[in-house]
Write an enzyme that holds these catalytic residues in place. Structure first.
Site, PDB file in Angstrom:
ATOM      1  N   ARG A 162     -65.377  26.332   4.071  1.00  0.00           N
ATOM      2  CA  ARG A 162     -65.123  27.618   4.761  1.00  0.00           C
ATOM      3  C   ARG A 162     -65.884  28.774   4.103  1.00  0.00           C
ATOM      4  O   ARG A 162     -65.362  29.895   3.998  1.00  0.00           O
ATOM      5  CB  ARG A 162     -63.628  27.941   4.801  1.00  0.00           C
ATOM      6  CG  ARG A 162     -62.779  26.920   5.513  1.00  0.00           C
ATOM      7  CD  ARG A 162     -63.049  26.893   7.017  1.00  0.00           C
ATOM      8  NE  ARG A 162     -62.113  26.024   7.702  1.00  0.00           N
ATOM      9  CZ  ARG A 162     -62.298  24.706   7.859  1.00  0.00           C
ATOM     10  NH1 ARG A 162     -63.398  24.119   7.405  1.00  0.00           N
ATOM     11  NH2 ARG A 162     -61.413  23.980   8.515  1.00  0.00           N
ATOM     12  N   SER A 242     -55.953  28.463  11.958  1.00  0.00           N
ATOM     13  CA  SER A 242     -55.349  28.391  10.621  1.00  0.00           C
ATOM     14  C   SER A 242     -55.495  29.740   9.943  1.00  0.00           C
ATOM     15  O   SER A 242     -56.607  30.233   9.793  1.00  0.00           O
ATOM     16  CB  SER A 242     -56.051  27.337   9.769  1.00  0.00           C
ATOM     17  OG  SER A 242     -55.953  26.095  10.393  1.00  0.00           O
ATOM     18  N   GLU A 337     -57.975  32.965   6.052  1.00  0.00           N
ATOM     19  CA  GLU A 337     -59.230  32.427   6.580  1.00  0.00           C
ATOM     20  C   GLU A 337     -59.938  33.442   7.483  1.00  0.00           C
ATOM     21  O   GLU A 337     -61.144  33.642   7.342  1.00  0.00           O
ATOM     22  CB  GLU A 337     -58.964  31.112   7.329  1.00  0.00           C
ATOM     23  CG  GLU A 337     -60.242  30.387   7.684  1.00  0.00           C
ATOM     24  CD  GLU A 337     -60.011  29.079   8.414  1.00  0.00           C
ATOM     25  OE1 GLU A 337     -59.314  28.198   7.867  1.00  0.00           O
ATOM     26  OE2 GLU A 337     -60.520  28.947   9.537  1.00  0.00           O
TER      27      GLU A 337
HETATM   28  C1  LIG Z   1     -57.021  28.085  17.934  1.00  0.00           C
HETATM   29  C2  LIG Z   1     -58.092  28.172  16.876  1.00  0.00           C
HETATM   30  C3  LIG Z   1     -58.517  27.016  16.237  1.00  0.00           C
HETATM   31  C4  LIG Z   1     -59.516  27.081  15.254  1.00  0.00           C
HETATM   32  N1  LIG Z   1     -59.918  25.921  14.660  1.00  0.00           N
HETATM   33  C5  LIG Z   1     -60.864  25.954  13.695  1.00  0.00           C
HETATM   34  C6  LIG Z   1     -61.289  24.737  13.058  1.00  0.00           C
HETATM   35  O1  LIG Z   1     -60.827  23.651  13.358  1.00  0.00           O
HETATM   36  N2  LIG Z   1     -62.241  24.842  12.098  1.00  0.00           N
HETATM   37  C7  LIG Z   1     -62.809  26.039  11.748  1.00  0.00           C
HETATM   38  O2  LIG Z   1     -63.676  26.041  10.864  1.00  0.00           O
HETATM   39  N3  LIG Z   1     -62.435  27.188  12.356  1.00  0.00           N
HETATM   40  C8  LIG Z   1     -61.488  27.174  13.308  1.00  0.00           C
HETATM   41  N4  LIG Z   1     -61.086  28.344  13.909  1.00  0.00           N
HETATM   42  C9  LIG Z   1     -61.716  29.609  13.515  1.00  0.00           C
HETATM   43  C10 LIG Z   1     -62.877  30.055  14.454  1.00  0.00           C
HETATM   44  O3  LIG Z   1     -62.853  29.349  15.640  1.00  0.00           O
HETATM   45  C11 LIG Z   1     -64.248  29.887  13.790  1.00  0.00           C
HETATM   46  O4  LIG Z   1     -64.305  30.546  12.558  1.00  0.00           O
HETATM   47  C12 LIG Z   1     -65.384  30.411  14.684  1.00  0.00           C
HETATM   48  O5  LIG Z   1     -66.622  30.061  14.117  1.00  0.00           O
HETATM   49  C13 LIG Z   1     -65.334  31.928  14.891  1.00  0.00           C
HETATM   50  O6  LIG Z   1     -66.275  32.250  15.898  1.00  0.00           O
HETATM   51  P1  LIG Z   1     -66.206  33.641  16.656  1.00  0.00           P
HETATM   52  O7  LIG Z   1     -67.408  33.732  17.528  1.00  0.00           O
HETATM   53  O8  LIG Z   1     -64.898  33.774  17.322  1.00  0.00           O
HETATM   54  O9  LIG Z   1     -66.329  34.656  15.429  1.00  0.00           O
HETATM   55  P2  LIG Z   1     -65.619  36.069  15.298  1.00  0.00           P
HETATM   56  O10 LIG Z   1     -64.149  35.861  15.114  1.00  0.00           O
HETATM   57  O11 LIG Z   1     -66.047  36.970  16.374  1.00  0.00           O
HETATM   58  O12 LIG Z   1     -66.234  36.567  13.908  1.00  0.00           O
HETATM   59  C14 LIG Z   1     -65.854  35.905  12.713  1.00  0.00           C
HETATM   60  C15 LIG Z   1     -66.736  36.467  11.575  1.00  0.00           C
HETATM   61  O13 LIG Z   1     -68.095  36.115  11.798  1.00  0.00           O
HETATM   62  C16 LIG Z   1     -68.899  37.292  11.950  1.00  0.00           C
HETATM   63  N5  LIG Z   1     -69.855  36.990  13.029  1.00  0.00           N
HETATM   64  C17 LIG Z   1     -69.572  36.601  14.297  1.00  0.00           C
HETATM   65  N6  LIG Z   1     -70.714  36.363  14.970  1.00  0.00           N
HETATM   66  C18 LIG Z   1     -71.731  36.614  14.110  1.00  0.00           C
HETATM   67  C19 LIG Z   1     -73.150  36.560  14.213  1.00  0.00           C
HETATM   68  N7  LIG Z   1     -73.774  36.190  15.341  1.00  0.00           N
HETATM   69  N8  LIG Z   1     -73.891  36.920  13.127  1.00  0.00           N
HETATM   70  C20 LIG Z   1     -73.296  37.305  11.971  1.00  0.00           C
HETATM   71  N9  LIG Z   1     -71.956  37.376  11.808  1.00  0.00           N
HETATM   72  C21 LIG Z   1     -71.185  37.024  12.869  1.00  0.00           C
HETATM   73  C22 LIG Z   1     -67.940  38.411  12.289  1.00  0.00           C
HETATM   74  O14 LIG Z   1     -68.459  39.669  11.892  1.00  0.00           O
HETATM   75  C23 LIG Z   1     -66.715  37.994  11.489  1.00  0.00           C
HETATM   76  O15 LIG Z   1     -66.890  38.334  10.137  1.00  0.00           O
HETATM   77  C24 LIG Z   1     -60.091  28.315  14.912  1.00  0.00           C
HETATM   78  C25 LIG Z   1     -59.667  29.487  15.566  1.00  0.00           C
HETATM   79  C26 LIG Z   1     -58.674  29.416  16.545  1.00  0.00           C
HETATM   80  C27 LIG Z   1     -58.248  30.662  17.258  1.00  0.00           C
END
Ligand SMILES: Cc1cc2nc3c(=O)[nH]c(=O)nc-3n(C[C@H](O)[C@H](O)[C@H](O)COP(=O)(O)OP(=O)(O)OC[C@H]3O[C@@H](n4cnc5c(N)ncnc54)[C@H](O)[C@@H]3O)c2cc1C
Length: 342
Positions: A162, A242, A337
């Site tokens: 992570r 999580s 996280e």
């Molecule tokens: C129901 C659920 C289940 C999940 N399961 C998992 C799992 O199994 N494993 C896991 O690892 N994660 C999991 N996650 C967490 C999440 O899905 C991941 O971390 C995902 O990669 C976040 O993507 P996002 O586009 O929503 O990012 P955001 O939430 O929009 O952003 C997260 C972070 O990344 C930065 N960011 C976003 N896009 C960019 C970009 N293009 N360039 C630079 N920085 C950026 C943002 O500024 C922020 O700091 C889960 C979340 C939920 C809600």
């Protein structure tokens, strides 16, 4: 060009109704450069994908740059291998389905993870024994301050559990990931795939379905089924997955806790470390199902905190109480996280 006082409620999976001072969705690198060039002076930027790993506990006094750049291209092939370049705004699970439809393998265990491809390297997403770094080749990113474009390979990204370089002070919040290149296995040339199935839940599901010969499609379906059973759908029950990382402690520290709590759930790691199951630590303290001030610990999964009316701040307040209890009971710090915007 920018939307002002934009309500983010539909742009984060915890459904916080925080306001962004400015909001802009960019669908090309050119649009991103234009936005950076004309952004209001003195206003910082925050890059947002699907908002599935961020908790807005307050309004965001910044320009929120929402990445919706689309496109998936096969950029190279070799025997049994294919390299694909994916734009940062592509939804992760749609990429997984795209790869399976074409007979590529590697992403199955990461099925149904919410969010965008551009965010995937930030915390090196992982699930069921596979992490992004296992398939990662390189990424392209643009520096917010200068507009400079860089390419980083796997080593430069410094991936860990992570974690990536984008979580370190020198890089955090300063770059926009515009594309990611992955290396997948291809079934051309008669190549047989190998699958990661050594997880209790996966083995149980495979035997329940009497599956003996796996395909990427079947494997993905198994993962989807497991995830749908245990994780609440954010569209129904707002959550950020999580909420805490599994803490990594020394073997000595793990032994100390195990002496007091013999049923402790942990996983030995290399280098004299152990990963503790954060969900177990919380569950033992009877937090599952508890509701405080409009935030609730999910009934079936102690690691998932849900917004039941109190918004992002209530979820963060609840997380602090859980952190305090876990520290008092085990002497262990639970690190959130998601990124918390307080
Ligand atoms: C129901 C659920 C289940 C999940 N399961 C998992 C799992 O199994 N494993 C896991 O690892 N994660 C999991 N996650 C967490 C999440 O899905 C991941 O971390 C995902 O990669 C976040 O993507 P996002 O586009 O929503 O990012 P955001 O939430 O929009 O952003 C997260 C972070 O990344 C930065 N960011 C976003 N896009 C960019 C970009 N293009 N360039 C630079 N920085 C950026 C943002 O500024 C922020 O700091 C889960 C979340 C939920 C809600």
């Amino acid at each position: 060009m920018f939307q002002k006082q934009y309500c983010l409620v539909n742009n984060n999976t915890i459904a916080s109704d925080a306001l962004a001072a400015y909001f802009y969705a960019f669908s090309s690198e050119e649009q991103l450069h234009q936005a950076l060039a004309v952004r209001p002076s003195g206003v910082g930027c925050f890059v947002l994908g699907s908002g599935s790993n961020v908790v807005f506990a307050s309004d965001v006094n910044a320009l929120v740059l929402h990445n919706v750049i689309q496109g998936i291209d096969v950029v190279d092939r070799a025997e049994g291998v294919v390299w694909i370049q994916v734009a940062g705004g592509v939804l992760w699970h749609s990429l997984v389905l795209w790869s399976i439809e074409r007979g590529y393998s590697g992403l199955e265990n990461l099925s149904l993870i919410p969010g965008t491809v551009g965010a995937a390297p930030i915390q090196n997403i992982g699930a069921y024994g596979v992490e992004l770094c296992d398939l990662f080749e390189s990424l392209e990113a643009i520096e917010i301050e200068t507009g400079q474009r860089i390419s980083l390979n796997k080593q430069q990204c410094d991936f860990a559990y992570r974690h990536s370089i984008f979580k370190t002070p020198a890089y955090a919040g300063r770059w926009v990931v515009v594309s990611v290149t992955l290396r997948l296995r291809s079934s051309r040339d008669g190549n047989r795939f190998e699958f990661k199935t050594e997880y209790g839940e996966i083995e149980a599901e495979l035997s329940r379905r009497s599956i003996t010969r796996l395909t990427p499609e079947l494997m993905s379906d198994v993962i989807i089924c497991i995830r749908q059973r245990k994780l609440p759908d954010p569209n129904v029950l707002p959550n950020a997955g999580s909420f805490f990382k599994n803490p990594i402690v020394s073997v000595d520290e793990c032994d100390r806790i195990k002496n007091k709590f013999p049923s402790l759930v942990y996983y030995p790691l290399e280098g004299g470390k152990c990963k503790l199951a954060a969900g177990w630590l919380i569950d033992q303290l009877n937090w599952k199902g508890k509701e405080v001030g409009g935030a609730k610990v999910h009934d079936q999964q102690a690691l998932v905190l849900t917004n039941v009316g109190g918004g992002g701040k209530a979820v963060v307040d609840l997380s602090k109480r859980i952190q305090g209890d876990v520290m008092d009971a085990y002497g262990v710090f639970l690190e959130p996280e998601p990124l918390i915007f307080a």
